[in-house]
Design an enzyme around this catalytic site. Structure first.
Site, PDB file in Angstrom:
ATOM      1  N   TYR A 186       3.201 -34.591  14.892  1.00 41.87           N
ATOM      2  CA  TYR A 186       3.843 -33.595  15.751  1.00 41.87           C
ATOM      3  C   TYR A 186       5.333 -33.924  15.828  1.00 41.87           C
ATOM      4  O   TYR A 186       5.719 -35.090  15.770  1.00 41.87           O
ATOM      5  CB  TYR A 186       3.217 -33.592  17.153  1.00 41.87           C
ATOM      6  CG  TYR A 186       1.810 -33.020  17.194  1.00 41.87           C
ATOM      7  CD1 TYR A 186       0.737 -33.733  16.672  1.00 41.87           C
ATOM      8  CD2 TYR A 186       1.560 -31.765  17.742  1.00 41.87           C
ATOM      9  CE1 TYR A 186      -0.550 -33.212  16.705  1.00 41.87           C
ATOM     10  CE2 TYR A 186       0.272 -31.240  17.795  1.00 41.87           C
ATOM     11  CZ  TYR A 186      -0.780 -31.961  17.266  1.00 41.87           C
ATOM     12  OH  TYR A 186      -2.052 -31.440  17.295  1.00 41.87           O
ATOM     13  N   GLU A 187       6.154 -32.884  15.979  1.00 45.78           N
ATOM     14  CA  GLU A 187       7.597 -33.086  15.812  1.00 45.78           C
ATOM     15  C   GLU A 187       8.221 -33.951  16.899  1.00 45.78           C
ATOM     16  O   GLU A 187       9.354 -34.382  16.760  1.00 45.78           O
ATOM     17  CB  GLU A 187       8.317 -31.738  15.716  1.00 45.78           C
ATOM     18  CG  GLU A 187       8.264 -30.926  16.972  1.00 45.78           C
ATOM     19  CD  GLU A 187       8.732 -29.485  16.757  1.00 45.78           C
ATOM     20  OE1 GLU A 187       8.879 -29.057  15.606  1.00 45.78           O
ATOM     21  OE2 GLU A 187       8.955 -28.809  17.772  1.00 45.78           O
ATOM     22  N   SER A 188       7.486 -34.253  17.964  1.00 46.13           N
ATOM     23  CA  SER A 188       8.004 -35.175  18.979  1.00 46.13           C
ATOM     24  C   SER A 188       8.092 -36.600  18.452  1.00 46.13           C
ATOM     25  O   SER A 188       8.661 -37.464  19.111  1.00 46.13           O
ATOM     26  CB  SER A 188       7.106 -35.139  20.212  1.00 46.13           C
ATOM     27  OG  SER A 188       5.780 -35.477  19.856  1.00 46.13           O
TER      28      SER A 188
END
Lengths: 285, 265
Positions: B53-55
């Protein structure tokens, strides 16, 4: 050198009308208490920088504090739109705002360039993307070695950055763990930085040595605000209040409801209220 | 729209999408339907799939679907969690992602995606959240899978804004821009599975979900639909697939409603 200050004073000493300011935190550790203090103090004409503007910028925009936003995702993640931001962009309410829109990669690279003292960031991005046509700050450079065309964006250099973190030690060094986001870069890119923390401990000696630490001399002020990230979360302290994010959609959908909520929950409150807001979330952490 | 007793069109979409993912894929996951599909794959046939996930969470295995890309559980269950600049520089731009999995507000037949505005960019009719990580996910992931429910408003002849570049105007448009990744190779809707024509790159229906007619696909799509000569029927969800998805969604609903009453967002 870093000063430990009550939040009210830390905000008053470091933020000014017309400043370019970043309140950063990538879903995790969003500095809500600091943003609410800025709202109470009523700053105007701010340029708000943030990858994911989230609720705190929806609130500042809705209160008419922003003249411009620089961002890469103006949504409420997993819920939908930021309705106060949308009202400002679509209808100029309560005032028209300028927008400068990037991708996450563009913003992340721009912060990193700011932290590195560079004038711009170079990366492989925006190929075929419409943003390059509507944002004059997205340009391109040619690699002097390969001839490849690469995207270039100006570095981000805020007047002041606010972040929330788990711990400071007594000297003012700051520890961040979990999803560490863009906070280190946002602090190092800024002229001044204010950090709210969950707690102050004597030292970090019993913790492992590679936890993200911002040394005390990179920070202007630290304020202890337990729960200061709510409804975002602080890894190891309390969980994300996802219900509050769902509920915000309804509050922000109506101009009057929004104003009433802001009066009751921001204007007529203090930073000390945050500790009680996360009590029920601590048990789940 | 229920396509057949026993499961909904939406469930069929998510499960069909999950089947497209392989155990050795490294997948950059978007929130919503892509996230559900990726986690159903992980909980069924692809237990070792790497979800990112881009986090900054790499190799995450959440027990409930995250509301945001940065829910705490994504970090707690990840192999590692890195800073956002590192995520986009080393992992995505560095070419270490096999599948970028995206949703769309507007989509055209060449897999170009709009999640930015409806109407004119500077005077939008509707301001949408924007691209986030998607502009670079679309060009740096080796392949792109897209999932969305079919509507005429969503699947349009011409999108209002190019948030993420698919195949542009079709053919070799990607290569002409110097993009060396494959781009959209699969579209999974609530009615059908689509793949790009090898030459024109136009999405073509290759499989209809059980009970779905060609007419239904045409009526819910804003461009003139092309069908493959040999049209398959998507296998109905298995008991295990349905149970896995429903359990996941039930856990998710309970978790997100259960955190509190949000008295001070």
């Amino acid at each position: 050198m870093v000063k430990f200050l009550p939040l009210k004073q830390a905000v008053a000493e470091n933020l000014n009308d017309g400043d370019t300011v970043a309140f950063e935190g990538f879903t995790h550790l969003i500095p809500t208490a600091a943003a609410h203090e800025a709202i109470r103090q009523g700053f105007r004409d701010l340029t708000l920088i943030r990858m994911t503007p989230d609720l705190i910028y929806d609130q500042m925009i809705g209160m008419g504090m922003a003249k411009k936003i620089i961002f890469s995702y103006v949504g409420n993640p997993g819920v939908g739109l930021l309705r106060r931001a949308r009202d400002a962009i679509e209808n100029g309410f309560p005032r028209a705002i300028e927008i400068e829109e990037h991708s996450h990669a563009g913003m992340a690279n721009a912060y990193e360039a700011g932290a590195a003292g560079l004038p711009c960031a170079v990366f492989r991005g925006y190929r075929g993307a419409g943003l390059a046509d509507v944002n004059p700050n997205i340009r391109s450079v040619t690699c002097p070695f390969t001839g490849e065309a690469l995207a270039a964006v100006p570095s981000i250099r805020p007047d002041v950055t606010f972040i929330h973190a788990q711990k400071a030690d007594r000297k003012g060094n700051v520890l961040v763990e979990g999803i560490i986001g863009i906070q280190k870069e946002a602090v190092l890119a800024a002229k001044r930085a204010v950090v709210t923390v969950e707690e102050v401990v004597d030292n970090f000696d019993d913790l492992h040595p590679n936890l993200t630490v911002l040394p005390r001399w990179t920070i202007s002020a630290i304020s202890v605000v337990p729960g200061g990230s709510h409804p975002s979360y602080a890894h190891g302290y309390y969980v994300r209040d996802n219900a509050a994010y769902l509920e915000w959609d309804e509050i922000a959908a109506d101009r009057e409801k929004f104003q009433a909520w802001m009066q009751a929950n921001v204007i007529n409150r203090t930073a000390d209220d945050f500790a009680s807001r996360v009590e029920h979330l601590r048990k789940a952490a | 729209m229920s396509v057949q007793p026993g499961f909904t069109a939406n469930e069929m979409m998510t499960i069909a999408a999950s089947r497209a993912l392989k155990n050795d894929d490294v997948c950059f996951v978007g929130i919503g339907a892509p996230s559900a599909a990726c986690n159903v794959a992980r909980l069924t046939h692809a237990p070792d799939i790497t979800l990112i996930y881009e986090s900054g969470t790499i190799g995450t295995a959440p027990d409930v679907l995250p509301l945001s890309i940065g829910d705490g559980e994504l970090c707690e269950t990840a192999v590692t969690t890195v800073a956002v600049p590192e995520m986009f520089r080393y992992w995505l731009q560095g070419g270490r992602i096999s599948i970028g999995f995206l949703g769309a507000a507007q989509l055209d037949k060449f897999g170009n995606i709009n999640t930015t505005v409806i109407g004119d960019y500077f005077h939008p009719k509707t301001r949408l959240p924007g691209g986030g990580g998607a502009p670079e996910i679309a060009t740096s992931s080796k392949e792109i899978y897209i999932t969305m429910a079919q509507t005429k408003r969503g699947m349009v002849e011409k999108i209002d804004f190019f948030t993420s570049f698919g195949h542009g105007e079709g053919g070799d448009h990607r290569q002409r821009l110097g993009i060396d990744t494959a781009g959209p190779t699969l579209l999974i809707t609530d009615l059908a599975i689509w793949k790009p024509d090898p030459a024109s790159k136009e999405f073509t229906v290759v499989s209809l979900h059980p009970g779905v007619t060609r007419q239904q696909v045409r009526e819910t799509c804003g461009w003139v639909v092309k069908f493959a000569e040999a049209l398959d029927e998507t296998p109905a969800p298995s008991e295990l697939e349905l149970k896995t998805l429903r359990d996941l969604q039930a856990r998710t609903k309970a978790a997100h409603e259960g955190t509190g009453k949000g008295k001070a967002a």
